[in-house]
Design a protein around this motif. Structure first.
Motif, PDB file in Angstrom:
ATOM      1  N   ASN A 257       0.803  -1.227   0.000  1.00 33.45           N
ATOM      2  CA  ASN A 257       0.000   0.000   0.000  1.00 33.45           C
ATOM      3  C   ASN A 257       0.835   1.275   0.000  1.00 33.45           C
ATOM      4  O   ASN A 257       0.402   2.302  -0.525  1.00 33.45           O
ATOM      5  N   ASN A 258       2.016   1.254   0.583  1.00 34.02           N
ATOM      6  CA  ASN A 258       2.893   2.430   0.498  1.00 34.02           C
ATOM      7  C   ASN A 258       3.188   2.763  -0.959  1.00 34.02           C
ATOM      8  O   ASN A 258       3.129   3.923  -1.378  1.00 34.02           O
ATOM      9  N   ALA A 259       3.516   1.735  -1.736  1.00 33.68           N
ATOM     10  CA  ALA A 259       3.847   1.948  -3.143  1.00 33.68           C
ATOM     11  C   ALA A 259       2.630   2.418  -3.927  1.00 33.68           C
ATOM     12  O   ALA A 259       2.750   3.267  -4.817  1.00 33.68           O
ATOM     13  N   THR A 260       1.463   1.865  -3.619  1.00 32.65           N
ATOM     14  CA  THR A 260       0.240   2.280  -4.313  1.00 32.65           C
ATOM     15  C   THR A 260      -0.024   3.762  -4.096  1.00 32.65           C
ATOM     16  O   THR A 260      -0.300   4.519  -5.039  1.00 32.65           O
ATOM     17  N   LEU A 261       0.062   4.203  -2.852  1.00 36.32           N
ATOM     18  CA  LEU A 261      -0.178   5.615  -2.551  1.00 36.32           C
ATOM     19  C   LEU A 261       0.883   6.506  -3.190  1.00 36.32           C
ATOM     20  O   LEU A 261       0.580   7.614  -3.653  1.00 36.32           O
ATOM     21  N   ARG A 262       2.110   6.036  -3.240  1.00 40.09           N
ATOM     22  CA  ARG A 262       3.180   6.832  -3.873  1.00 40.09           C
ATOM     23  C   ARG A 262       2.905   7.016  -5.360  1.00 40.09           C
ATOM     24  O   ARG A 262       3.124   8.101  -5.920  1.00 40.09           O
ATOM     25  N   ALA A 263       2.412   5.972  -6.025  1.00 40.11           N
ATOM     26  CA  ALA A 263       2.110   6.080  -7.450  1.00 40.11           C
ATOM     27  C   ALA A 263       1.007   7.111  -7.694  1.00 40.11           C
ATOM     28  O   ALA A 263       1.091   7.933  -8.620  1.00 40.11           O
ATOM     29  N   PHE A 264      -0.044   7.092  -6.866  1.00 42.56           N
ATOM     30  CA  PHE A 264      -1.096   8.099  -6.991  1.00 42.56           C
ATOM     31  C   PHE A 264      -0.510   9.500  -6.810  1.00 42.56           C
ATOM     32  O   PHE A 264      -0.796  10.414  -7.598  1.00 42.56           O
ATOM     33  N   ALA A 265       0.290   9.674  -5.764  1.00 39.15           N
ATOM     34  CA  ALA A 265       0.825  11.000  -5.445  1.00 39.15           C
ATOM     35  C   ALA A 265       1.726  11.523  -6.554  1.00 39.15           C
ATOM     36  O   ALA A 265       1.639  12.697  -6.941  1.00 39.15           O
ATOM     37  N   GLU A 266       2.585  10.658  -7.087  1.00 36.99           N
ATOM     38  CA  GLU A 266       3.544  11.122  -8.091  1.00 36.99           C
ATOM     39  C   GLU A 266       2.874  11.453  -9.417  1.00 36.99           C
ATOM     40  O   GLU A 266       3.420  12.230 -10.208  1.00 36.99           O
ATOM     41  N   LEU A 267       1.702  10.890  -9.664  1.00 35.30           N
ATOM     42  CA  LEU A 267       0.952  11.235 -10.865  1.00 35.30           C
ATOM     43  C   LEU A 267      -0.067  12.348 -10.608  1.00 35.30           C
ATOM     44  O   LEU A 267      -0.827  12.724 -11.504  1.00 35.30           O
ATOM     45  N   GLY A 268      -0.098  12.864  -9.374  1.00 35.94           N
ATOM     46  CA  GLY A 268      -1.030  13.925  -9.036  1.00 35.94           C
ATOM     47  C   GLY A 268      -2.473  13.479  -9.071  1.00 35.94           C
ATOM     48  O   GLY A 268      -3.370  14.284  -9.335  1.00 35.94           O
ATOM     49  N   ARG A 269      -2.718  12.201  -8.743  1.00 33.25           N
ATOM     50  CA  ARG A 269      -4.065  11.636  -8.798  1.00 33.25           C
ATOM     51  C   ARG A 269      -4.621  11.472  -7.388  1.00 33.25           C
ATOM     52  O   ARG A 269      -3.903  11.111  -6.445  1.00 33.25           O
ATOM     53  N   GLU A 270      -5.924  11.704  -7.244  1.00 40.22           N
ATOM     54  CA  GLU A 270      -6.587  11.521  -5.951  1.00 40.22           C
ATOM     55  C   GLU A 270      -7.037  10.075  -5.799  1.00 40.22           C
ATOM     56  O   GLU A 270      -7.571   9.479  -6.733  1.00 40.22           O
ATOM     57  N   CYS A 271      -6.818   9.529  -4.610  1.00 37.46           N
ATOM     58  CA  CYS A 271      -7.396   8.230  -4.252  1.00 37.46           C
ATOM     59  C   CYS A 271      -8.513   8.525  -3.248  1.00 37.46           C
ATOM     60  O   CYS A 271      -8.267   8.749  -2.067  1.00 37.46           O
ATOM     61  N   ALA A 272      -9.750   8.530  -3.738  1.00 38.89           N
ATOM     62  CA  ALA A 272     -10.873   8.976  -2.917  1.00 38.89           C
ATOM     63  C   ALA A 272     -11.242   7.977  -1.830  1.00 38.89           C
ATOM     64  O   ALA A 272     -11.652   8.358  -0.726  1.00 38.89           O
TER      65      ALA A 272
END
Length: 343
Positions: A257-272
């Motif tokens: 899950n750390n990696a999943t959240l990092r991918a969202f953040a680095e692409l500027g995408r929201e994980c709602a």
């Protein structure tokens, strides 16, 4: 290498000969570095478990064999050792065989060595593949009971399964996802560590079934084989996000899950909405930080206690009991997190 334990006891814990242990302890050389680590680990395990010597009853040597990320095996080890004093009438000594990944043949080799060496029981988390099923059959032929933990091997000769109803857990995740996304548009990323673990397959089936019935307009995008490890998970998630700009939520079946959240953040995408499994140390921190919406959890201490009781019953140390029931599924949010073990 200082220690208060007899060489025979260390050798038994490590699964090595007394002569090998003696060479390691006295620095005589002629042994591999990996063997030295096994001896050090055996001494550390004995040191953690020596409070059991005050317990009265039969002594059982149980082997814990798991393929899982370190964060989960650490949680399992802690849960078992926290339960050891309560496991009357027996004293349970445990040998740990943990690995994050690797060829199935290595896992089969571990199970076959246990079959040859002997054990009072095996608690197993492994992929549901024919080679593992056959190895469990050989353990059964050696009169060593096997209890599957968290993920089942129903076609094998295992004694019982201990863990939650994984299909129900997946359905629960879909219900939460639908409630929290509401009318907002977006697709959902469903992330498995591997398609060979039955628990993850069952969670995914439960999730898809409820999502199709209640939110057919949402696409469930599946990724797999990240093995629950941040190093491999990141690339899979990033590629999925780049392919589908409509992904707005995550159901993490297998971790990383750390990696999943990092991918969202680095692409500027929201994980709602982000629903995950198990209160390991990573998820506990992420939940406290409100970076996860909820964690579907089951009591590992209860699971390990039940697994040990099943082994004791198989060995005649406890009277027979009824059918083992699934572990209750707990929906944990940042506002109802359980107290750390020991408090």
């Amino acid at each position: 290498m200082g220690h208060p334990f007899p060489i025979r006891e260390i050798a038994r814990q490590a699964g090595l000969s007394e002569a090998t242990v003696d060479r390691v302890l006295n620095g005589r050389g002629g042994v591999r570095e990996s063997t030295e680590r096994e001896v050090r680990q055996a001494i550390a395990d004995l040191d953690r478990q020596r409070t059991q010597v005050r317990l009265v009853g039969r002594t059982f040597m149980v082997d814990i064999v798991m393929q899982a990320p370190e964060r989960f095996t650490t949680a399992v080890r802690g849960a078992l050792e926290a339960e050891l004093p309560s496991l009357h009438p027996a004293v349970v000594r445990s040998r740990f065989h943990f690995r994050e990944t690797g060829p199935v043949a290595e896992l089969v080799g571990t199970l076959d060595r246990i079959a040859r060496r002997g054990s009072q029981g095996v608690i197993l988390k492994a992929p549901d593949v024919p080679e593992i099923t056959a190895a469990v059959g050989r353990l059964r032929s050696a009169e060593i009971p096997v209890v599957t933990l968290v993920t089942d091997l129903p076609a094998s000769g295992r004694l019982a399964y201990v863990g939650s109803d994984n299909r129900a857990a997946g359905a629960t995740a879909a219900y939460l996802m639908g409630q929290w996304l509401g009318d907002r548009p977006g697709n959902v990323l469903a992330s498995l560590s591997s398609g060979f673990f039955r628990n993850e397959e069952e969670r995914e089936m439960g999730f898809r079934s409820v999502m199709r019935a209640t939110h057919p307009e949402r696409t469930v995008v599946e990724i797999a084989e990240g093995l629950g490890l941040d190093a491999t998970q990141y690339d899979l998630v990033r590629a999925a996000l780049e392919r589908d700009p409509e992904i707005r939520a995550v159901y993490s079946i297998g971790g990383g899950n750390n990696a999943t959240l990092r991918a969202f953040a680095e692409l500027g995408r929201e994980c709602a909405v982000f629903v995950a499994h198990d209160l390991d140390h990573d998820n506990t921190r992420l939940l406290r930080e409100h970076r996860l919406s909820a964690v579907l959890h089951h009591d590992l201490r209860q699971d390990m206690r039940e697994a040990c009781h099943l082994v004791m019953r198989a060995q005649g140390a406890l009277p027979p009991a009824g059918r083992t029931l699934p572990s209750p599924i707990q929906v944990v949010t940042p506002y109802n997190m359980p107290a750390p073990a020991g408090r």
